[in-house]
Design a protein around this motif. Structure first.
Motif, PDB file in Angstrom:
ATOM      1  N   GLN A  90      -3.197  -9.582  -2.993  1.00 41.91           N
ATOM      2  CA  GLN A  90      -3.848  -8.409  -3.558  1.00 41.91           C
ATOM      3  C   GLN A  90      -2.838  -7.510  -4.284  1.00 41.91           C
ATOM      4  N   PHE A  91      -3.192  -7.124  -5.499  1.00 46.41           N
ATOM      5  CA  PHE A  91      -2.407  -6.128  -6.227  1.00 46.41           C
ATOM      6  C   PHE A  91      -3.351  -5.311  -7.088  1.00 46.41           C
ATOM      7  N   VAL A  92      -2.883  -4.117  -7.467  1.00 50.73           N
ATOM      8  CA  VAL A  92      -3.673  -3.254  -8.356  1.00 50.73           C
ATOM      9  C   VAL A  92      -2.798  -2.823  -9.525  1.00 50.73           C
ATOM     10  N   THR A  93      -3.450  -2.561 -10.642  1.00 49.58           N
ATOM     11  CA  THR A  93      -2.746  -2.088 -11.828  1.00 49.58           C
ATOM     12  C   THR A  93      -2.651  -0.561 -11.774  1.00 49.58           C
ATOM     13  N   ASP A 102     -10.888   3.647  -4.672  1.00 51.41           N
ATOM     14  CA  ASP A 102     -11.269   2.310  -5.104  1.00 51.41           C
ATOM     15  C   ASP A 102     -10.107   1.332  -4.893  1.00 51.41           C
ATOM     16  N   ALA A 103      -8.898   1.750  -5.253  1.00 45.48           N
ATOM     17  CA  ALA A 103      -7.716   0.889  -5.081  1.00 45.48           C
ATOM     18  C   ALA A 103      -7.471   0.619  -3.598  1.00 45.48           C
ATOM     19  N   PHE A 104      -7.604   1.646  -2.764  1.00 42.95           N
ATOM     20  CA  PHE A 104      -7.402   1.456  -1.325  1.00 42.95           C
ATOM     21  C   PHE A 104      -8.445   0.512  -0.737  1.00 42.95           C
ATOM     22  N   ASN A 105      -9.710   0.702  -1.128  1.00 40.02           N
ATOM     23  CA  ASN A 105     -10.766  -0.181  -0.634  1.00 40.02           C
ATOM     24  C   ASN A 105     -10.504  -1.635  -1.003  1.00 40.02           C
ATOM     25  N   TYR A 106      -9.916  -1.857  -2.169  1.00 34.93           N
ATOM     26  CA  TYR A 106      -9.587  -3.223  -2.578  1.00 34.93           C
ATOM     27  C   TYR A 106      -8.416  -3.784  -1.766  1.00 34.93           C
ATOM     28  N   LEU A 107      -7.376  -2.985  -1.558  1.00 33.64           N
ATOM     29  CA  LEU A 107      -6.168  -3.481  -0.899  1.00 33.64           C
ATOM     30  C   LEU A 107      -6.263  -3.569   0.620  1.00 33.64           C
ATOM     31  N   LYS A 108      -7.121  -2.766   1.238  1.00 31.64           N
ATOM     32  CA  LYS A 108      -7.133  -2.727   2.709  1.00 31.64           C
ATOM     33  C   LYS A 108      -7.615  -4.028   3.320  1.00 31.64           C
ATOM     34  N   ASN A 115      -1.929  -1.554   9.650  1.00 31.55           N
ATOM     35  CA  ASN A 115      -1.629  -1.995   8.286  1.00 31.55           C
ATOM     36  C   ASN A 115      -2.466  -1.235   7.269  1.00 31.55           C
ATOM     37  N   LYS A 116      -3.708  -0.911   7.618  1.00 32.04           N
ATOM     38  CA  LYS A 116      -4.536  -0.103   6.717  1.00 32.04           C
ATOM     39  C   LYS A 116      -3.914   1.275   6.532  1.00 32.04           C
TER      40      LYS A 116
END
Length: 155
Positions: A90-93, A102-108, A115-116
Motif C-alpha cells: 500500500q502507498f499513497v500519492t 481517505d489516505a488513512f482509510n486506504y493504508l490502515k 500499527n493503525k
C-alpha cells in the motif's frame, strides 16, 4: 547462454524523524512497477515522493511494527533484503494524501491497533508536511507577484 538474474527494486525511505533507510519492494508491487517500466521511461518518477507502508521491526508470528515513510530514491539491484526491510503493497500519492482520512482509510488495511496508530501518526506528520510545503509555495508566488506589481508601478 547467460544466467538470468532476478532484479529487485530498492527504495530509500525517509521517516518523519528524518532517518532514512533502504527497503526492498514487495513482490506484488515490484511486478506492477516493472510492468510500468515497459510503457513509461520515467517510471521511477511515479514512485518518488509517494508515501508507503514499511515494516520497522522483525516479523514475529507473521506480524511486524509498521510505519509510513516517503520514497526519496529508487535503485535496482540483483538481491533482495535478508531481514525485515521490505515494503508493504500500500502507498499513497501526495495528491491522495491531501485528504488525510481517505489516505488513512486506504493504508490502515486490516492491521493491529498499534500499527493503525503508528500509521495514523506517521501519515498525520506527512499530511502536515505536505500542507506546510504547499503554503510555502503559495507565499513564494504571492511575494513574486507583489514584487512584479511594485516594479510595474514604479515605471
Amino acid at each position: 547462454m547467460g544466467k538470468c538474474r532476478k532484479e529487485f527494486i530498492w527504495l530509500l525511505i525517509e521517516f518523519p524523524d528524518n532517518h532514512k533507510e533502504w527497503y526492498c519492494v514487495s513482490r506484488v508491487l515490484r511486478e506492477a512497477l516493472f510492468a510500468e517500466r515497459t510503457v513509461n521511461q520515467f517510471w521511477k518518477n511515479t514512485m518518488i515522493g509517494n508515501y508507503i507502508t514499511v515494516s520497522i521491526s522483525r516479523y514475529i508470528n507473521g506480524r511486524a511494527r509498521l510505519k509510513v515513510g516517503k520514497v526519496t530514491k529508487i535503485r535496482i539491484l540483483h538481491y533482495g533484503s535478508k531481514d525485515y526491510h521490505w515494503t508493504r503493497n500500500q502507498f499513497v500519492t501526495p495528491e491522495h494524501l491531501k485528504n488525510y482520512s481517505d489516505a488513512f482509510n486506504y493504508l490502515k488495511h486490516n492491521y493491529t491497533w498499534y500499527n493503525k496508530l503508528a500509521i495514523a501518526v506517521s501519515l498525520y506528520y506527512w499530511h502536515n508536511e505536505l500542507l506546510r510545503n504547499q503554503n510555502r509555495q503559495m507565499k513564494k508566488k504571492i511575494r513574486h507577484l507583489r514584487y512584479l506589481l511594485r516594479k510595474r508601478s514604479q515605471k
